[in-house]
Scaffold this motif. Structure first.
Motif, PDB file in Angstrom:
ATOM      1  N   GLN A  51      17.258 -46.069   7.381  1.00 41.77           N
ATOM      2  CA  GLN A  51      18.633 -46.218   7.844  1.00 41.77           C
ATOM      3  C   GLN A  51      19.143 -45.032   8.654  1.00 41.77           C
ATOM      4  N   PRO A  52      18.892 -43.777   8.256  1.00 44.02           N
ATOM      5  CA  PRO A  52      19.377 -42.663   9.089  1.00 44.02           C
ATOM      6  C   PRO A  52      18.816 -42.685  10.505  1.00 44.02           C
ATOM      7  N   MET A  53      17.545 -43.078  10.664  1.00 42.61           N
ATOM      8  CA  MET A  53      16.942 -43.152  11.991  1.00 42.61           C
ATOM      9  C   MET A  53      17.505 -44.316  12.782  1.00 42.61           C
ATOM     10  N   ILE A  54      17.641 -45.467  12.134  1.00 38.87           N
ATOM     11  CA  ILE A  54      18.169 -46.654  12.816  1.00 38.87           C
ATOM     12  C   ILE A  54      19.588 -46.407  13.306  1.00 38.87           C
ATOM     13  N   ALA A  55      20.378 -45.699  12.498  1.00 39.71           N
ATOM     14  CA  ALA A  55      21.761 -45.433  12.883  1.00 39.71           C
ATOM     15  C   ALA A  55      21.852 -44.568  14.125  1.00 39.71           C
ATOM     16  N   LEU A 132      22.529 -35.772   3.976  1.00 44.77           N
ATOM     17  CA  LEU A 132      23.290 -34.849   4.811  1.00 44.77           C
ATOM     18  C   LEU A 132      22.538 -34.353   6.039  1.00 44.77           C
ATOM     19  N   VAL A 133      21.224 -34.259   5.954  1.00 48.36           N
ATOM     20  CA  VAL A 133      20.473 -33.643   7.047  1.00 48.36           C
ATOM     21  C   VAL A 133      19.956 -34.669   8.038  1.00 48.36           C
ATOM     22  N   PHE A 134      19.336 -35.743   7.570  1.00 45.65           N
ATOM     23  CA  PHE A 134      18.693 -36.700   8.465  1.00 45.65           C
ATOM     24  C   PHE A 134      19.641 -37.256   9.507  1.00 45.65           C
ATOM     25  N   GLY A 135      20.810 -37.688   9.080  1.00 46.66           N
ATOM     26  CA  GLY A 135      21.756 -38.274  10.021  1.00 46.66           C
ATOM     27  C   GLY A 135      22.128 -37.321  11.139  1.00 46.66           C
ATOM     28  N   ARG A 136      22.379 -36.050  10.784  1.00 48.05           N
ATOM     29  CA  ARG A 136      22.760 -35.059  11.790  1.00 48.05           C
ATOM     30  C   ARG A 136      21.581 -34.696  12.698  1.00 48.05           C
ATOM     31  N   VAL A 137      20.387 -34.584  12.115  1.00 46.23           N
ATOM     32  CA  VAL A 137      19.220 -34.237  12.920  1.00 46.23           C
ATOM     33  C   VAL A 137      18.901 -35.331  13.921  1.00 46.23           C
ATOM     34  N   PHE A 138      18.867 -36.581  13.469  1.00 44.47           N
ATOM     35  CA  PHE A 138      18.529 -37.686  14.364  1.00 44.47           C
ATOM     36  C   PHE A 138      19.594 -37.879  15.438  1.00 44.47           C
ATOM     37  N   ALA A 139      20.862 -37.702  15.084  1.00 47.55           N
ATOM     38  CA  ALA A 139      21.926 -37.809  16.083  1.00 47.55           C
ATOM     39  C   ALA A 139      21.823 -36.686  17.102  1.00 47.55           C
ATOM     40  N   PHE A 140      21.486 -35.476  16.636  1.00 40.48           N
ATOM     41  CA  PHE A 140      21.333 -34.338  17.534  1.00 40.48           C
ATOM     42  C   PHE A 140      20.190 -34.579  18.515  1.00 40.48           C
ATOM     43  N   LEU A 159       7.424 -42.001   8.486  1.00 44.61           N
ATOM     44  CA  LEU A 159       7.198 -41.728   7.069  1.00 44.61           C
ATOM     45  C   LEU A 159       6.637 -40.322   6.876  1.00 44.61           C
ATOM     46  N   ASP A 160       5.699 -39.916   7.709  1.00 48.04           N
ATOM     47  CA  ASP A 160       5.138 -38.562   7.609  1.00 48.04           C
ATOM     48  C   ASP A 160       6.223 -37.508   7.808  1.00 48.04           C
ATOM     49  N   PHE A 161       7.082 -37.735   8.797  1.00 52.44           N
ATOM     50  CA  PHE A 161       8.162 -36.789   9.065  1.00 52.44           C
ATOM     51  C   PHE A 161       9.130 -36.711   7.887  1.00 52.44           C
ATOM     52  N   VAL A 162       9.521 -37.865   7.372  1.00 55.79           N
ATOM     53  CA  VAL A 162      10.490 -37.906   6.271  1.00 55.79           C
ATOM     54  C   VAL A 162       9.907 -37.246   5.025  1.00 55.79           C
ATOM     55  N   MET A 163       8.646 -37.545   4.716  1.00 48.87           N
ATOM     56  CA  MET A 163       8.039 -36.967   3.524  1.00 48.87           C
ATOM     57  C   MET A 163       7.902 -35.444   3.641  1.00 48.87           C
ATOM     58  N   SER A 218      18.689 -28.721  11.793  1.00 53.07           N
ATOM     59  CA  SER A 218      17.808 -28.778  10.630  1.00 53.07           C
ATOM     60  C   SER A 218      17.448 -27.381  10.129  1.00 53.07           C
ATOM     61  N   GLN A 219      17.307 -26.422  11.037  1.00 52.97           N
ATOM     62  CA  GLN A 219      16.958 -25.063  10.617  1.00 52.97           C
ATOM     63  C   GLN A 219      18.078 -24.430   9.805  1.00 52.97           C
ATOM     64  N   PHE A 220      19.308 -24.558  10.273  1.00 49.73           N
ATOM     65  CA  PHE A 220      20.440 -24.021   9.512  1.00 49.73           C
ATOM     66  C   PHE A 220      20.653 -24.801   8.221  1.00 49.73           C
ATOM     67  N   SER A 221      20.377 -26.105   8.247  1.00 52.71           N
ATOM     68  CA  SER A 221      20.564 -26.935   7.055  1.00 52.71           C
ATOM     69  C   SER A 221      19.615 -26.549   5.938  1.00 52.71           C
ATOM     70  N   LEU A 222      18.475 -25.958   6.275  1.00 51.33           N
ATOM     71  CA  LEU A 222      17.530 -25.505   5.255  1.00 51.33           C
ATOM     72  C   LEU A 222      17.721 -24.038   4.921  1.00 51.33           C
ATOM     73  N   ALA A 223      17.942 -23.192   5.930  1.00 51.25           N
ATOM     74  CA  ALA A 223      18.011 -21.750   5.703  1.00 51.25           C
ATOM     75  C   ALA A 223      19.244 -21.361   4.875  1.00 51.25           C
ATOM     76  N   ILE A 224      20.390 -21.921   5.196  1.00 53.67           N
ATOM     77  CA  ILE A 224      21.619 -21.544   4.484  1.00 53.67           C
ATOM     78  C   ILE A 224      21.573 -21.951   3.016  1.00 53.67           C
ATOM     79  N   PRO A 225      21.156 -23.196   2.664  1.00 52.40           N
ATOM     80  CA  PRO A 225      21.023 -23.506   1.230  1.00 52.40           C
ATOM     81  C   PRO A 225      20.015 -22.611   0.508  1.00 52.40           C
ATOM     82  N   MET A 226      18.918 -22.235   1.168  1.00 57.50           N
ATOM     83  CA  MET A 226      17.952 -21.332   0.536  1.00 57.50           C
ATOM     84  C   MET A 226      18.598 -19.998   0.204  1.00 57.50           C
TER      85      MET A 226
END
Length: 251
Positions: A51-55, A132-140, A159-163, A218-226
């Motif tokens: 769904q995030p990709m289709i959207a 939170l991340v997929f929708g923003r990444v795919f839209a970007f 599937l490989d990307f999502v996993m 995606s980089q900020f979405s991972l780095a800031i939570p870490m």
């Protein structure tokens, strides 16, 4: 007369116990997967994952399957993975039941919270990535796609990307557990970890740049939570150390 010594008998009994626990854990995974096969079904599960990709695709666009059996195999893989996630509490309970008899009381207070918190943090990382991340990444990414390109992702590549992304975020959310273990085992002191804070922040952005797609979102979405989870680990570790001390360690 038995020729086996007590050590061999104990080792064999442990192997039998381990086998039984692995069988029970596997049965739990199979039951959860079988239930998902009937409802909502592999096709609906994959539709939810996609769904995030289709959207983010143009209206009316769909994914494609280049493999002959990919339309069957990929949804089945997703269903099996979801079955494992749903049965994770049962799997962790089997692990706990296997190791618990050999632990002291203070060690049980150490292991149980770590097992529970690590599983919850991993699931939380996967949920954070999906919602939170997929929708923003795919839209970007779609905003920078030339109009001359028809974006039709292949379901196996998707599937490989999502996993890989879910695994990266799930593992990244384990940072507080790593901090607690380092402090509790005496490998690194809490004061030293606080001194390393600038390097940890830089390292978080470096890791995010390596494991995520080459986009800022995606980089900020991972780095800031870490980084924030590292701070959580610094706050929680003193309390955890105090609660899991052996009687002889307490003063």
């Amino acid at each position: 007369m038995s020729t086996e010594n007590p050590a061999e008998e104990t080792f064999i009994s442990h192997l039998i116990e381990l086998r039984d626990r692995l069988v029970k854990a596997s049965i739990g995974i199979l039951i959860a997967t079988a239930a998902l096969m009937f409802w909502p079904g592999p096709a609906h599960i994959y539709d939810m994952l996609a769904q995030p990709m289709i959207a983010a695709l143009p209206v009316g666009s769909k994914m494609i399957a280049t493999g002959v059996i990919a339309p069957f195999l990929v949804p089945m893989k997703v269903t099996l993975l979801l079955g494992f996630v749903l049965s994770l509490p049962w799997v962790l309970y089997q692990m706990w039941a296997f190791v618990a008899p050999g632990l002291y009381t203070h060690e049980k207070r150490l292991v149980a919270p770590l097992v529970i918190s690590s599983s919850l943090l991993f699931i939380g990382g996967v949920a954070f990535c999906y919602f939170l991340v997929f929708g923003r990444v795919f839209a970007f990414i779609s905003e920078f796609s030339p109009s001359s390109i028809a974006v039709t992702p292949d379901i196996e590549n998707y599937l490989d990307f999502v996993m890989s992304m879910c695994l990266a975020f799930g593992a990244a959310f384990e940072v507080p557990v790593v901090v607690v273990i380092l402090v509790r085992m005496g490998i690194v002191s809490l004061a030293k970890l606080k001194e390393w804070r600038p390097y940890v922040i830089v390292g978080a952005f470096v890791i995010a740049a390596i494991v995520t797609p080459p986009d800022v979102v995606s980089q900020f979405s991972l780095a800031i939570p870490m980084w924030l989870l590292f701070e959580v680990g610094l706050l929680v570790s003193p309390m955890f150390v105090k609660l899991t001390q052996a009687p002889e360690e307490q003063v």
